[in-house]
Design an enzyme around this catalytic site. Sequence first.
Site, PDB file in Angstrom:
ATOM      1  N   HIS A 439      32.994  36.394  49.991  1.00 46.26           N
ATOM      2  CA  HIS A 439      33.116  37.458  50.986  1.00 46.26           C
ATOM      3  C   HIS A 439      34.068  38.541  50.487  1.00 46.26           C
ATOM      4  O   HIS A 439      35.287  38.397  50.577  1.00 46.26           O
ATOM      5  CB  HIS A 439      33.606  36.847  52.319  1.00 46.26           C
ATOM      6  N   LEU A 450      39.376  38.331  48.230  1.00 47.26           N
ATOM      7  CA  LEU A 450      38.031  37.744  48.239  1.00 47.26           C
ATOM      8  C   LEU A 450      38.137  36.389  48.918  1.00 47.26           C
ATOM      9  O   LEU A 450      38.951  35.551  48.522  1.00 47.26           O
ATOM     10  CB  LEU A 450      37.531  37.557  46.798  1.00 47.26           C
ATOM     11  N   GLU A 451      37.331  36.192  49.972  1.00 47.67           N
ATOM     12  CA  GLU A 451      37.281  34.866  50.588  1.00 47.67           C
ATOM     13  C   GLU A 451      36.164  34.085  49.899  1.00 47.67           C
ATOM     14  O   GLU A 451      35.031  34.577  49.802  1.00 47.67           O
ATOM     15  CB  GLU A 451      36.980  34.972  52.086  1.00 47.67           C
ATOM     16  N   VAL A 452      36.476  32.897  49.419  1.00 48.14           N
ATOM     17  CA  VAL A 452      35.454  32.034  48.819  1.00 48.14           C
ATOM     18  C   VAL A 452      35.227  30.870  49.781  1.00 48.14           C
ATOM     19  O   VAL A 452      36.173  30.171  50.163  1.00 48.14           O
ATOM     20  CB  VAL A 452      35.888  31.543  47.425  1.00 48.14           C
TER      21      VAL A 452
END
Length: 699
Positions: A439, A450-452
């Site tokens: 994301h 950055l969201e993983v």
Amino acid sequence: MVEVTLGSDGIAVISVNDPDHPLNILSAAAIEALSEKLDDLTDMVGPPPLGLIITSGKSDNFIVGIDIKELSSIENEAAYAEGSRNLQAVFGKIAAFPFPTVAAINGTCMGGGMEIALNCTFRVITDHPNTTLALPEVKLGLLPGATGSQLLPRLIGIQAALEMLLTGKKIYPARALKMGLADEIATPATLMEASRALILKGQSGRRRKGPGQWLLDGPLRALVFARAKKQVMKTTGGLHPAPLAIVELVKKTAGVGLEKGLTHEARSFGALGVTAEHQALTHLFFAGSGNRAQVAGEPAVVHQMGIVGAGLMGSGIARAALESGITVRQKDISWEALARASQSVHRHFSGKVRKKIMHQREATAHLGRYSSTTDYSGFAHGQVNLEAAFEDIEIKRQLVAELEMVMPDSAVIASNTSSLSIEAIAAEARHPERIIGMHFFSPVEKMPLLEVITSPATNADTLATAVALGRRMGKTVLLVKDSPGFYVNRVLTPYLSETFKLLQEGAAIEQVDAAARALGFPIGPCALLDEVGLDIIGKVMESMTTFLGERLELDNVVGRLTDDGRLGRKNGRGFYNYSGGRRGAADEAIYTLLGAAQRKKIPHEEALQRLHYALLNEAAHALEEGVIDDPTSGDMGAVYGCGYPPHLGGPFWTMDQLGIGEVAETLGRLAQRHGPRFTPAHALTALGQSGETYFPQKR
Ligand code: NAD
């Protein structure tokens, strides 16, 4: 660590190279070693050297600054000031040499490294892509305390110095030369030769007079400081002590002797060392630099990435991937979208060339790795293929099926979804283990987070690949659980929903935005909603309605705005009206749409507290539910993803400072007055009672 050699040409060279670290960081031991080598040169028997070159043994950094870990262990104001005095004395030895000195800089030169360079007679820098110069202390709530605040204005003039000191921004080679910060640009291969030549030209050992020097005494001085202070008040609302202290210090010391100036510098440095702002920003610095959590799997090396969707996000991700050296194959169903994306890629790189922060040959290489298509040709070669198409579960599942037809089984499929479950996207996949959420946030180049997101099926290698790719693209990676809103949108939602509540109770749009800015948010929530797009927020809120229950008791308020044709900035209509890309006045028609035609003044403190505590409470809920692994990740996610004020250190850091018991009590009172949405998370009540904190407390 610090080596000195004397060449047959009579020029001494000090080379700094920390054998235990890829970066040259000035620890106390390194400074001690440097100091000794400088003394050796002073005490040398026989004729003195013709000159001295200070350089780095690293291939991509000169010196990146003082050891922040050591700095953060300093106990009190006097000790901070004393530390500053000591460093001034060591670096001052360089300035005191009777022969010319050159800082030969290849790669990053920051903080203490920059201060060493400022004490040299000349600075020769390379055109290496990593060569940048900066004094970023303000970003840690400090000011340069080792001669930097005094030498910089003397070298480049007050105005340019204030700009560097107040923003901490990096100066790239072309600009550094133009502003007089550097004397020459060389290539990495000719750096030493160019530095030697400067010395051998028989340049005098005295410091050059900077281009803006006249301002020190000129009549415009008062105006420059007044303007700088006004700008600081505008950008920080006066909430940050460091920028104000910088303006005051430079003002107070402009025109005074260097010794007196350095005394003031040490005093100001000491005062800033003990501020809550410095502690909070240091906490965030460690949160970011410690963000190297090892993941178990084996990452694939990504040479090529396929991107499905060439809209706002797809094109942004393409630009960021290209810039980190990855080949990008972009697909869309619309040639118009592909044309726009291709234009944006070209504009991005040509802009960098124009601003002289990228070589034409580098830009050409990046552009040469970009191609677009309306089918899946070329997608078989991507180690990671990412979809950034419409936010619709059926479309995303269809894309997964299509990608699986063309991709080898080992390649990763990533989704940039902002609100759909990764498990749901992977539900019909042949290989759900290679599906993961990545994301990114908009604008992709600017947003550092950055969201993983993993689903229960995602395997370790897929996770490792996504994390490594995100880091390679320069992002701070946050590992989050596959739950509605992930982390960033999850903590933002109650804050945004409280915004609607305040407006419905009669608060004005500008008032709510001003309350958030007074807390330190860069923009208010109404302006934020307009920036992100009301249609996008509508989808996010919709996905969270059942999940958040009473914490999101809104009856389709966003829908009422989008039904009225308001999408935010992108179509010029939202909470505010936009014309020519500029935000205009708030649109009063919003109040009627929200069913709140009557205006009522809500006390500023109350608005501010309700917005803030809605977010704090949700962060606590998210941690309690394991959406994030630890409070440090939660702080980082909120600051880098939500715009939470960095000088407060993040929601968990803030709650520790406020006292968790007090936070729980305040939430309890807010719940009584405004409804159960403020009921404190269990963890807050429990921690409040036990007296524990999220982070170990400093003394
Ligand atoms: P957008 O509407 O700007 O772009 C979507 C693009 O996908 C369009 O160009 C469309 O033609 C294309 N597309 C649709 N179906 C396709 C298909 N089958 N094959 C190829 N291309 C197809 O949308 P966006 O704002 O870029 O958002 C894309 C995704 O990123 C969404 O899932 C969104 O939720 C997510 N996201 C958006 C933001 C944001 O701020 N806009 C932030 C994070 C994540």
